[in-house]
Design a protein around this motif. Sequence first.
Motif, PDB file in Angstrom:
ATOM      1  N   UNK A  54      -7.065  -0.337 -51.573  1.00  0.00           N
ATOM      2  CA  UNK A  54      -7.513   0.027 -50.239  1.00  0.00           C
ATOM      3  C   UNK A  54      -7.828  -1.237 -49.445  1.00  0.00           C
ATOM      4  N   UNK A  55      -7.832  -1.114 -48.124  1.00  0.00           N
ATOM      5  CA  UNK A  55      -8.179  -2.237 -47.269  1.00  0.00           C
ATOM      6  C   UNK A  55      -9.670  -2.524 -47.386  1.00  0.00           C
ATOM      7  N   UNK A 115     -12.404   0.730 -33.594  1.00  0.00           N
ATOM      8  CA  UNK A 115     -10.998   1.118 -33.776  1.00  0.00           C
ATOM      9  C   UNK A 115     -10.890   1.959 -35.042  1.00  0.00           C
ATOM     10  N   UNK A 116     -10.402   3.214 -34.950  1.00  0.00           N
ATOM     11  CA  UNK A 116     -10.312   4.097 -36.118  1.00  0.00           C
ATOM     12  C   UNK A 116      -9.578   3.488 -37.313  1.00  0.00           C
ATOM     13  N   UNK A 117      -8.624   2.599 -37.042  1.00  0.00           N
ATOM     14  CA  UNK A 117      -7.848   2.002 -38.141  1.00  0.00           C
ATOM     15  C   UNK A 117      -8.723   1.147 -39.059  1.00  0.00           C
ATOM     16  N   UNK A 118      -9.891   0.745 -38.561  1.00  0.00           N
ATOM     17  CA  UNK A 118     -10.771  -0.117 -39.358  1.00  0.00           C
ATOM     18  C   UNK A 118     -11.869   0.651 -40.093  1.00  0.00           C
ATOM     19  N   UNK A 119     -11.876   1.963 -39.977  1.00  0.00           N
ATOM     20  CA  UNK A 119     -12.954   2.740 -40.585  1.00  0.00           C
ATOM     21  C   UNK A 119     -12.979   2.617 -42.105  1.00  0.00           C
ATOM     22  N   UNK A 162     -15.740 -10.635 -45.477  1.00  0.00           N
ATOM     23  CA  UNK A 162     -16.979 -11.055 -44.803  1.00  0.00           C
ATOM     24  C   UNK A 162     -16.778 -11.953 -43.589  1.00  0.00           C
ATOM     25  N   UNK A 163     -15.724 -12.806 -43.614  1.00  0.00           N
ATOM     26  CA  UNK A 163     -15.514 -13.732 -42.502  1.00  0.00           C
ATOM     27  C   UNK A 163     -14.517 -13.191 -41.477  1.00  0.00           C
ATOM     28  N   UNK A 164     -14.268 -11.898 -41.544  1.00  0.00           N
ATOM     29  CA  UNK A 164     -13.420 -11.224 -40.566  1.00  0.00           C
ATOM     30  C   UNK A 164     -14.330 -10.305 -39.748  1.00  0.00           C
ATOM     31  N   UNK A 165     -14.257 -10.395 -38.432  1.00  0.00           N
ATOM     32  CA  UNK A 165     -15.142  -9.577 -37.621  1.00  0.00           C
ATOM     33  C   UNK A 165     -14.476  -8.267 -37.215  1.00  0.00           C
ATOM     34  N   UNK A 166     -15.220  -7.160 -37.354  1.00  0.00           N
ATOM     35  CA  UNK A 166     -14.762  -5.839 -36.928  1.00  0.00           C
ATOM     36  C   UNK A 166     -15.825  -5.252 -36.007  1.00  0.00           C
ATOM     37  N   UNK A 167     -15.430  -4.848 -34.807  1.00  0.00           N
ATOM     38  CA  UNK A 167     -16.375  -4.223 -33.887  1.00  0.00           C
ATOM     39  C   UNK A 167     -16.773  -2.842 -34.403  1.00  0.00           C
TER      40      UNK A 167
END
Length: 263
Positions: free
Chosen positions: A213-214, A251-255, A218-223
Amino acid sequence: MIYPLTQVTGGIDNIYDVPLEFLTNAQLSKTCSDSLVPKWFKPVYNRCPGVKTKFETLFKAFKRLNRTKRSELISIYSSSKNIQNICSDLTNIFKGVDKYDKAIRTPLKNLFEFLFNDTIGTAVFKANAKMHIDDHYTLFQEKNNVHICPFCGLESYTLPKIRRAEYDHFLPISIYPWLGVNFNNLVPMGDHCNGKKNADNILYREKAAINRRLVWYPYEWINYSVVLTCKKKPTLADMSGDWEVVFKATAPKNQDKIKTWND
């Protein structure tokens, strides 16, 4: 993470390449010596108590493996430096140490745990790497200017002048020991928070490690947004009440990635 983090680099990152060069050279060597490690690490190998013994034990176990297993081990280790790629590339079937015989599992774990716990904070390491773990933490604080643990958002970081905070192995070294000295896999974390964090393999949806799974690196920012729900109001008898905190990706793709952080 509660807030964006900036990764820091320095001489301490070179520790990652030491076991890789050691194993690569060990394939064609009949004896274990400091000739198998990078030149800059030789004083550490010879003068830091316990380091030479750990490498010698790994050398013996490594030489007992057949050629195919040796090559596979080196290949996995060489491809493990880019943690963000491992978290985001679902075709990367990253193998855990449980896939290997116990004869090699134990020396691998012992070496990497020793390098992290007993080597990178020593004077001889700093003298040759030009940086050790306390320096790395100080640089992290300077670049990020943060004071609260990015995982829980509650616990204060300790000041570099007094004591550094714990470093969390984001992908657990109990499963992936070769990530023990990979600073792409390390994030400063509140001491108490680190003690409560589980050691599950978040790369997979289940304990059997079948479906990748995706994962939120930690060093990637997701709103994201936060939904706070009071399930039970505080009373004089119980002032804490019962609260539910839900993080939702903008963004739903990042849930799915948000869920791995909750996990």
